[in-house]
Design an enzyme around this catalytic site. Structure first.
Site, PDB file in Angstrom:
ATOM      1  CG  HIS A   1     -24.935  17.111  -1.444  1.00 43.81           C
ATOM      2  ND1 HIS A   1     -24.617  16.213  -2.541  1.00 43.81           N
ATOM      3  CD2 HIS A   1     -24.760  18.330  -1.938  1.00 43.81           C
ATOM      4  CE1 HIS A   1     -24.517  17.014  -3.645  1.00 43.81           C
ATOM      5  NE2 HIS A   1     -24.469  18.219  -3.507  1.00 43.81           N
TER       6      HIS A   1
ATOM      7  CE  LYS B   1      -3.272  -2.866   0.024  1.00 46.23           C
ATOM      8  NZ  LYS B   1      -2.433  -3.953  -0.116  1.00 46.23           N
TER       9      LYS B   1
ATOM     10  NE  ARG C   1       0.649 -14.961   1.482  1.00 44.57           N
ATOM     11  CZ  ARG C   1       1.774 -14.572   1.797  1.00 44.57           C
ATOM     12  NH1 ARG C   1       2.411 -14.164   0.701  1.00 44.57           N
ATOM     13  NH2 ARG C   1       2.696 -14.736   2.789  1.00 44.57           N
TER      14      ARG C   1
ATOM     15  CB  ILE D   1      -0.560 -10.509  -4.890  1.00 43.44           C
ATOM     16  CG1 ILE D   1      -0.924 -11.103  -3.701  1.00 43.44           C
ATOM     17  CG2 ILE D   1       0.852 -10.365  -4.982  1.00 43.44           C
ATOM     18  CD1 ILE D   1      -0.709 -12.275  -2.869  1.00 43.44           C
TER      19      ILE D   1
ATOM     20  N   GLY E   1      -4.772 -12.146  -9.799  1.00 42.74           N
ATOM     21  CA  GLY E   1      -5.797 -12.097  -8.552  1.00 42.74           C
ATOM     22  C   GLY E   1      -5.369 -10.787  -7.573  1.00 42.74           C
TER      23      GLY E   1
ATOM     24  CG  ASP F   1      -3.149 -15.455   5.563  1.00 42.97           C
ATOM     25  OD1 ASP F   1      -4.486 -15.145   5.897  1.00 42.97           O
ATOM     26  OD2 ASP F   1      -2.604 -15.042   5.058  1.00 42.97           O
TER      27      ASP F   1
ATOM     28  N   GLY G   1      -0.841 -14.457 -12.619  1.00 44.28           N
ATOM     29  CA  GLY G   1      -2.064 -14.370 -11.765  1.00 44.28           C
ATOM     30  C   GLY G   1      -2.371 -13.061 -11.563  1.00 44.28           C
TER      31      GLY G   1
END
Length: 474
Positions: free
Chosen positions: A453, A59, A281, A194, A192, A321, A190
């Site tokens: 707003h 990030k 992963r 990542i 995805g 994970d 890939g």
């Protein structure tokens, strides 16, 4: 050697592990947290993949590259012109490293403040709830024993035989965050989360990026309309995303990387300066020896748990994970808190149906709950409402009009079943949907809630109105 006794021993200090350890200490439980991660200087570096080589450094580079991209492509429309625009990649990387260092030092401070015993080393399970820790730097061993053990060992990148990672020409996601020069031609295997995020970073800084994705559909887990619009946006930004392309072989050589692949046109080949392997992963159980403690793994090599994060071994829990479910830092953190509160005799609540997803491309992609495809497959009768940011005043003023909000609600009860967003700051906007769905809100509840707003959040308000075919500004 006599074991050291703790109420809770946490193995792993990523977003799941360190949060679990802190919460355990807050609840008055004697707690140890074992973690193997060290920085380039050999110092303890808690925070796991997320802080050290994933969420945070990616990030930081996404933000830096986005500023550069805006300076070149967005700000001229605002009447802001800059001459001879350049960037210093070394300074970008130094800033990224400083962000990581600041946060890992912060985690160390939090563990210390809460009187968690932090131990740097590799943990191995043995019979019962005993853990042997090989201390970092060959400083010997410690034996720990916990009334409860929480396994929070995280995940590691999947490597594939057809593209062997060498750390130089062919790298995984960690290596792709540490480039010292911008590759002129960058290949990524890939498409995805990542692959798209790393592709965005280096494309903005000048790489010609080609992404190989073997699946025929783009982001199959996302809402189809959101995914389609995101693909168009990323393609306009310069990412060459090749769906249905299967890499057969990648070979590194002195000048770069040769990639052989099959696509709809048959066998082809391309040359790159660097190649990133970002195919996903897998659970990290290296050195853990779960079987020694009676902890079983599933068919994918993940630690097997029940709905409350209990493993097959009494008193041993697993989170994050290393278990089934989405590999997301916030999911791991909430599981860590839930487990510790169960250990302490509390409720320990987490609703796995309401874990938000975010992809930090630009615009960002975020969703929570069910997609239209999920509901159709399940035979659920639903209504949908959409609103494009092209009709949102704040987005138009900012020049960030790509994207939309899609809201899905139960046709009978109007309860919100899913929200899907493609937008600048979608990662922040999805929080409103998360809170609403946690309280079983209806689309009508959002429609009758006053939104400031002009804000991007008004698009959620309008999408809720659209569920009842009464959009105002479209």
């Amino acid at each position: 050697m006599q074991p050291e006794h703790f109420d809770v021993v946490v193995i792993g200090a990523g977003p799941g592990g360190y949060v679990a350890a802190i919460r355990a200490a807050q609840l008055g439980l004697s707690t140890a947290c074992v973690d193997a991660w060290v920085d380039a200087r050999g110092n303890p570096s808690p925070g796991g993949t997320c802080l050290n080589a994933g969420c945070i450094p990616s990030k930081a580079l996404l933000d830096s590259s986005h500023h550069y991209h805006n300076l070149r492509h967005l700000l001229p429309a605002h009447g802001i012109d800059a001459k001879e625009i350049t960037f210093d990649l070394a300074r970008m990387q130094a800033r990224k490293n400083k962000v990581v260092d600041t946060l890992t030092r912060g985690v160390k401070g939090l563990l210390r403040k809460n009187r968690v015993e932090s131990i740097t080393g590799l943990a191995t399970l043995s019979q019962g709830k005993r853990i042997e820790v090989a201390l970092h730097g060959g400083k010997g061993h410690r034996i720990l024993e916990g009334k409860n053990v929480i396994l929070a060992t995280g995940s590691v990148p999947i490597h594939i035989e057809v593209a062997p990672v060498d750390g130089e020409r062919i790298v995984d996601s960690e290596g792709a965050l540490a480039f010292s020069t911008v590759p002129e031609r960058l290949g990524i295997i890939g498409a995805g989360v990542i692959g798209l995020e790393l592709g965005s970073v280096w494309s903005r800084l000048g790489s010609k990026v080609t992404i190989f994705e073997s699946l025929p559909d783009f982001l199959p887990a996302a809402d189809r309309k959101i995914a389609s619009q995101a693909l168009q946006s990323l393609t306009r930004q310069g990412l060459d995303i090749r769906l249905g392309s299967r890499v057969k072989r990648a070979r590194a050589h002195s000048q770069g990387v040769s990639v052989d692949f099959d696509d709809h046109g048959g066998a082809s080949a391309l040359e790159f300066d660097r190649l990133i392997v970002a195919v996903g992963r897998r659970a990290n159980t290296e050195g853990l020896d779960p079987a020694a403690a009676g902890v079983l793994l599933d068919e994918q090599g993940r630690i097997r748990t029940d709905a409350d994060c209990r493993t097959d071994a009494e008193g041993i829990w697993a989170i994050g994970d290393a278990t089934s479910g989405p590999m997301l830092a916030h999911k791991a953190s909430d599981e860590g808190v839930a487990v510790v509160e169960r250990i302490a005799g509390g409720v320990g609540h987490i609703d796995h149906r309401l874990v938000p997803w975010v992809i930090y491309t630009h615009p960002e992609i975020a969703w929570i709950g069910s997609s239209e495809a999920d509901l159709t497959e399940a035979g659920v009768d639903f209504r949908s409402g959409s609103f494009p940011f092209l009709a949102n005043g704040r987005a138009l003023a900012a020049g960030e009009t790509t994207g939309m909000v899609r809201m899905l609600s139960d046709a009978a009860t109007d309860r919100i079943l899913g929200v899907h967003i493609l937008a600048a700051n979608a990662s922040e906007l999805i929080a409103e949907a998360s809170v609403a769905m946690a309280f079983d809100a209806s689309a009508e509840d959002i429609a009758r809630t006053v939104h400031a707003h002009p804000t991007l959040a008004e698009a959620l308000h309008e999408a809720a109105l659209a569920c009842d075919n009464r959009t105002i500004h479209l």
